[in-house]
Design a protein around this motif. Structure first.
Motif, PDB file in Angstrom:
ATOM      1  N   GLU A  37       0.830  -1.203   0.000  1.00  0.00           N
ATOM      2  CA  GLU A  37       0.000   0.000   0.000  1.00  0.00           C
ATOM      3  C   GLU A  37       0.868   1.257   0.000  1.00  0.00           C
ATOM      4  N   GLY A  38       2.081   1.135   0.571  1.00  0.00           N
ATOM      5  CA  GLY A  38       3.018   2.257   0.515  1.00  0.00           C
ATOM      6  C   GLY A  38       3.530   2.514  -0.896  1.00  0.00           C
ATOM      7  N   LYS A  39       3.382   1.521  -1.752  1.00  0.00           N
ATOM      8  CA  LYS A  39       3.767   1.663  -3.165  1.00  0.00           C
ATOM      9  C   LYS A  39       2.559   1.999  -4.041  1.00  0.00           C
ATOM     10  N   ASN A  40       1.473   2.453  -3.393  1.00  0.00           N
ATOM     11  CA  ASN A  40       0.245   2.861  -4.096  1.00  0.00           C
ATOM     12  C   ASN A  40      -0.417   1.716  -4.853  1.00  0.00           C
ATOM     13  N   LEU A  41      -0.347   0.510  -4.265  1.00  0.00           N
ATOM     14  CA  LEU A  41      -1.042  -0.641  -4.832  1.00  0.00           C
ATOM     15  C   LEU A  41      -2.250  -0.971  -3.975  1.00  0.00           C
ATOM     16  N   ARG A  42      -3.288  -1.525  -4.601  1.00  0.00           N
ATOM     17  CA  ARG A  42      -4.448  -2.011  -3.841  1.00  0.00           C
ATOM     18  C   ARG A  42      -4.185  -3.464  -3.444  1.00  0.00           C
ATOM     19  N   VAL A  43      -4.661  -3.838  -2.277  1.00  0.00           N
ATOM     20  CA  VAL A  43      -4.328  -5.142  -1.721  1.00  0.00           C
ATOM     21  C   VAL A  43      -5.590  -5.869  -1.270  1.00  0.00           C
ATOM     22  N   ALA A  44      -5.660  -7.160  -1.600  1.00  0.00           N
ATOM     23  CA  ALA A  44      -6.662  -8.075  -1.058  1.00  0.00           C
ATOM     24  C   ALA A  44      -5.911  -9.168  -0.320  1.00  0.00           C
ATOM     25  N   ILE A  45      -6.539  -9.770   0.711  1.00  0.00           N
ATOM     26  CA  ILE A  45      -5.835 -10.783   1.496  1.00  0.00           C
ATOM     27  C   ILE A  45      -6.666 -12.055   1.598  1.00  0.00           C
ATOM     28  N   ALA A  46      -5.950 -13.165   1.811  1.00  0.00           N
ATOM     29  CA  ALA A  46      -6.562 -14.463   2.104  1.00  0.00           C
ATOM     30  C   ALA A  46      -5.630 -15.188   3.054  1.00  0.00           C
ATOM     31  N   ARG A  47      -6.212 -16.013   3.953  1.00  0.00           N
ATOM     32  CA  ARG A  47      -5.408 -16.647   5.009  1.00  0.00           C
ATOM     33  C   ARG A  47      -5.154 -18.125   4.778  1.00  0.00           C
ATOM     34  N   ASP A  48      -5.714 -18.691   3.731  1.00  0.00           N
ATOM     35  CA  ASP A  48      -5.421 -20.095   3.390  1.00  0.00           C
ATOM     36  C   ASP A  48      -5.727 -20.319   1.916  1.00  0.00           C
ATOM     37  N   GLY A  49      -5.449 -21.540   1.455  1.00  0.00           N
ATOM     38  CA  GLY A  49      -5.593 -21.828   0.040  1.00  0.00           C
ATOM     39  C   GLY A  49      -7.026 -21.755  -0.453  1.00  0.00           C
ATOM     40  N   ASP A  50      -7.966 -22.305   0.324  1.00  0.00           N
ATOM     41  CA  ASP A  50      -9.364 -22.282  -0.105  1.00  0.00           C
ATOM     42  C   ASP A  50      -9.883 -20.855  -0.247  1.00  0.00           C
ATOM     43  N   GLU A  51      -9.542 -20.006   0.750  1.00  0.00           N
ATOM     44  CA  GLU A  51      -9.976 -18.616   0.684  1.00  0.00           C
ATOM     45  C   GLU A  51      -9.296 -17.908  -0.496  1.00  0.00           C
ATOM     46  N   ALA A  52      -8.052 -18.270  -0.771  1.00  0.00           N
ATOM     47  CA  ALA A  52      -7.338 -17.662  -1.892  1.00  0.00           C
ATOM     48  C   ALA A  52      -8.033 -17.964  -3.215  1.00  0.00           C
ATOM     49  N   LEU A  53      -8.501 -19.207  -3.395  1.00  0.00           N
ATOM     50  CA  LEU A  53      -9.192 -19.569  -4.629  1.00  0.00           C
ATOM     51  C   LEU A  53     -10.475 -18.758  -4.801  1.00  0.00           C
ATOM     52  N   ARG A  54     -11.239 -18.608  -3.689  1.00  0.00           N
ATOM     53  CA  ARG A  54     -12.491 -17.849  -3.769  1.00  0.00           C
ATOM     54  C   ARG A  54     -12.218 -16.371  -4.057  1.00  0.00           C
ATOM     55  N   ARG A  55     -11.243 -15.790  -3.326  1.00  0.00           N
ATOM     56  CA  ARG A  55     -10.925 -14.371  -3.501  1.00  0.00           C
ATOM     57  C   ARG A  55     -10.382 -14.094  -4.913  1.00  0.00           C
ATOM     58  N   ALA A  56      -9.535 -14.968  -5.385  1.00  0.00           N
ATOM     59  CA  ALA A  56      -8.933 -14.759  -6.701  1.00  0.00           C
ATOM     60  C   ALA A  56     -10.005 -14.742  -7.793  1.00  0.00           C
ATOM     61  N   GLU A  57     -10.981 -15.663  -7.697  1.00  0.00           N
ATOM     62  CA  GLU A  57     -12.032 -15.721  -8.704  1.00  0.00           C
ATOM     63  C   GLU A  57     -12.968 -14.529  -8.603  1.00  0.00           C
ATOM     64  N   LEU A  58     -13.145 -13.996  -7.373  1.00  0.00           N
ATOM     65  CA  LEU A  58     -14.043 -12.854  -7.166  1.00  0.00           C
ATOM     66  C   LEU A  58     -13.377 -11.536  -7.550  1.00  0.00           C
ATOM     67  N   VAL A  59     -12.131 -11.331  -7.085  1.00  0.00           N
ATOM     68  CA  VAL A  59     -11.447 -10.047  -7.251  1.00  0.00           C
ATOM     69  C   VAL A  59     -10.724  -9.948  -8.593  1.00  0.00           C
ATOM     70  N   LEU A  60     -10.248 -11.101  -9.120  1.00  0.00           N
ATOM     71  CA  LEU A  60      -9.411 -11.133 -10.322  1.00  0.00           C
ATOM     72  C   LEU A  60      -8.251 -10.148 -10.198  1.00  0.00           C
ATOM     73  N   PRO A  61      -7.340 -10.410  -9.246  1.00  0.00           N
ATOM     74  CA  PRO A  61      -6.222  -9.490  -9.025  1.00  0.00           C
ATOM     75  C   PRO A  61      -5.256  -9.498 -10.203  1.00  0.00           C
ATOM     76  N   ASP A  62      -4.391  -8.504 -10.230  1.00  0.00           N
ATOM     77  CA  ASP A  62      -3.377  -8.429 -11.277  1.00  0.00           C
ATOM     78  C   ASP A  62      -2.176  -9.311 -10.955  1.00  0.00           C
ATOM     79  N   LEU A  63      -2.005  -9.678  -9.669  1.00  0.00           N
ATOM     80  CA  LEU A  63      -0.872 -10.516  -9.254  1.00  0.00           C
ATOM     81  C   LEU A  63      -1.218 -11.147  -7.916  1.00  0.00           C
ATOM     82  N   ILE A  64      -0.659 -12.338  -7.670  1.00  0.00           N
ATOM     83  CA  ILE A  64      -0.894 -13.040  -6.401  1.00  0.00           C
ATOM     84  C   ILE A  64       0.445 -13.333  -5.739  1.00  0.00           C
ATOM     85  N   LEU A  65       0.575 -12.902  -4.461  1.00  0.00           N
ATOM     86  CA  LEU A  65       1.707 -13.287  -3.610  1.00  0.00           C
ATOM     87  C   LEU A  65       1.227 -14.435  -2.745  1.00  0.00           C
ATOM     88  N   LEU A  66       1.839 -15.601  -2.907  1.00  0.00           N
ATOM     89  CA  LEU A  66       1.293 -16.822  -2.323  1.00  0.00           C
ATOM     90  C   LEU A  66       2.316 -17.516  -1.431  1.00  0.00           C
TER      91      LEU A  66
END
Length: 386
Positions: free
Chosen positions: A31-60
């Motif tokens: 966020e200090g680099k002026n990026l928007r951030v979404a978070i997930a705390r496990d793999g299942d949540e990551a799959l749901r969030r990724a399909e919903l948000v369609l981020p530009d990149l994933i840090l996993l």
């Protein structure tokens, strides 16, 4: 999603980590680099969030309870909506085989724990730029595909219209040729009758009328020949032919006309000129080229014909010393009924070169037009094969 940067047009990064402390550090850095951030705390949540948000990149993160990072990445790459999103692993694993497993799962890069924030931000920025360029290229490709499809549809529609017009003209030519032939016969009978009766007053007008009817009939005959060539039905007349003999006969036929105008007409043949084609069409095409050269050659000038074999093709060139054809007109002179500025004062109907080009195409060849400085070099090439 966490609190996002006020820059609503900024790229979105999905951070997946089961450790709150790591999440906090990474989110604060991004966020200090002026990026928007979404978070997930496990793999299942990551799959749901990724399909919903369609981020530009994933840090996993790799080591997580339940679905680990490798499996999560594999599933992301298996889903149509998320397969193209770049994934960067965050891991403390440093063995080569573990890194290879990550790349096989679909990752584009690694950052090693403990995380160096500036390094991580630099890698994120690099892959976001690559992702942006990839999206831009995909959009351009999609736009080009749409343009190509539109042009193809327009071309198909144009071809259909042209074919429709051509079919109508061919039908008119076919239907009118018979009554015109009958009209000519009646005019000829009337001319003979008047001549026997000694009535010479109207004979000149009748002879002009006969000449006009002959001109119209020749146009219709040319159109019908072009229609047969376009339809490919004239290939049934293909047989082994000596193009050298065909050219020689054409030169001999036009020799008296050339002599009347004091024009030299010469022929040079080189190599084996045997081909497979329609000898009547080839003779007519060559006759059209010679006739065209005679129309425009200078008085006391010279027309040179050369016939030679070039690999699997035979080329016959007719070179004159007339005014030639301007470069701007060369692509147009093979269009049906086109008459260039230099030809407006000469007899003809604008079908001669069109027929030559059609004959060349039927014989898997071409018609080339080049400057002779002065004059024109018209080259008919035909394939030696069937």
């Amino acid at each position: 999603m966490t609190n996002e940067s006020s820059n609503t047009g900024a790229p979105v990064v999905l951070v997946v980590d089961d450790t709150p402390a790591n999440l906090g550090l990474v989110v604060e850095c991004l966020e200090g680099k002026n990026l928007r951030v979404a978070i997930a705390r496990d793999g299942d949540e990551a799959l749901r969030r990724a399909e919903l948000v369609l981020p530009d990149l994933i840090l996993l993160d790799v080591m997580m309870p339940g679905l680990d990072g490798f499996e999560t990445c594999r599933r992301l790459k298996a889903m149509e909506k998320t397969r193209d999103i770049p994934v960067i692993f965050m891991t403390s694993l440093t063995q080569t085989d573990e890194k290879i497993e990550g790349f096989r799962a679909g990752a584009v890069d690694y950052v090693t724990k403990p995380l160096q924030m500036e390094e991580m931000a630099a890698r994120v920025n690099t892959h976001l730029k690559l992702r942006s360029l990839q999206k831009l290229q995909e959009e351009q490709n999609a736009r080009l595909q749409r343009e190509v499809k539109t042009r193809e549809q327009a071309e198909e529609a144009l071809i259909e219209v042209v074919n429709g017009v051509r079919n109508v003209s061919n039908a008119i030519a076919h239907d009118l040729r018979t009554p015109l032939t009958e009209l000519r016969s009646r005019l000829e009978v009337l001319t003979l009758t008047l001549r026997r009766e000694g009535n010479e007053d109207t004979l000149p007008e009748l002879e002009v009328a006969l000449s006009d009817v002959d001109h119209v009939i020749s146009i219709f005959n040319a159109l019908l020949r072009l229609a047969e060539i376009d339809a490919g039905v004239r290939r049934s007349g293909f047989l082994p032919s000596d193009l050298g003999s065909i050219v020689s006969d054409a030169v001999e036929f036009y020799q008296p006309v050339a002599e009347l105008r004091g024009i030299g007409l010469s022929l040079q043949c080189e190599g084996d000129l045997t081909t497979v084609g329609d000898p009547l069409l080839l003779a007519q095409a060559l006759g059209n080229l010679i006739d065209n050269a005679l129309k425009f050659a200078r008085e006391e000038g010279e027309i040179k014909l050369t016939a030679r074999r070039l690999g699997d093709t035979i080329a016959v060139s007719v070179a004159d010393d007339g005014p030639g054809i301007p470069d701007a007109e060369k692509p147009k002179v093979t269009d049906r009924f086109y008459r260039g500025d230099a030809s407006r004062g000469t007899p003809g109907m604008g079908l001669g070169l069109a027929l030559v080009k059609s004959v060349a195409t039927l014989h898997r060849g071409s018609l080339g037009l080049a400057d002779n400085q002065p004059g024109l070099i018209a080259t008919l090439t035909v394939s030696c094969a069937v």
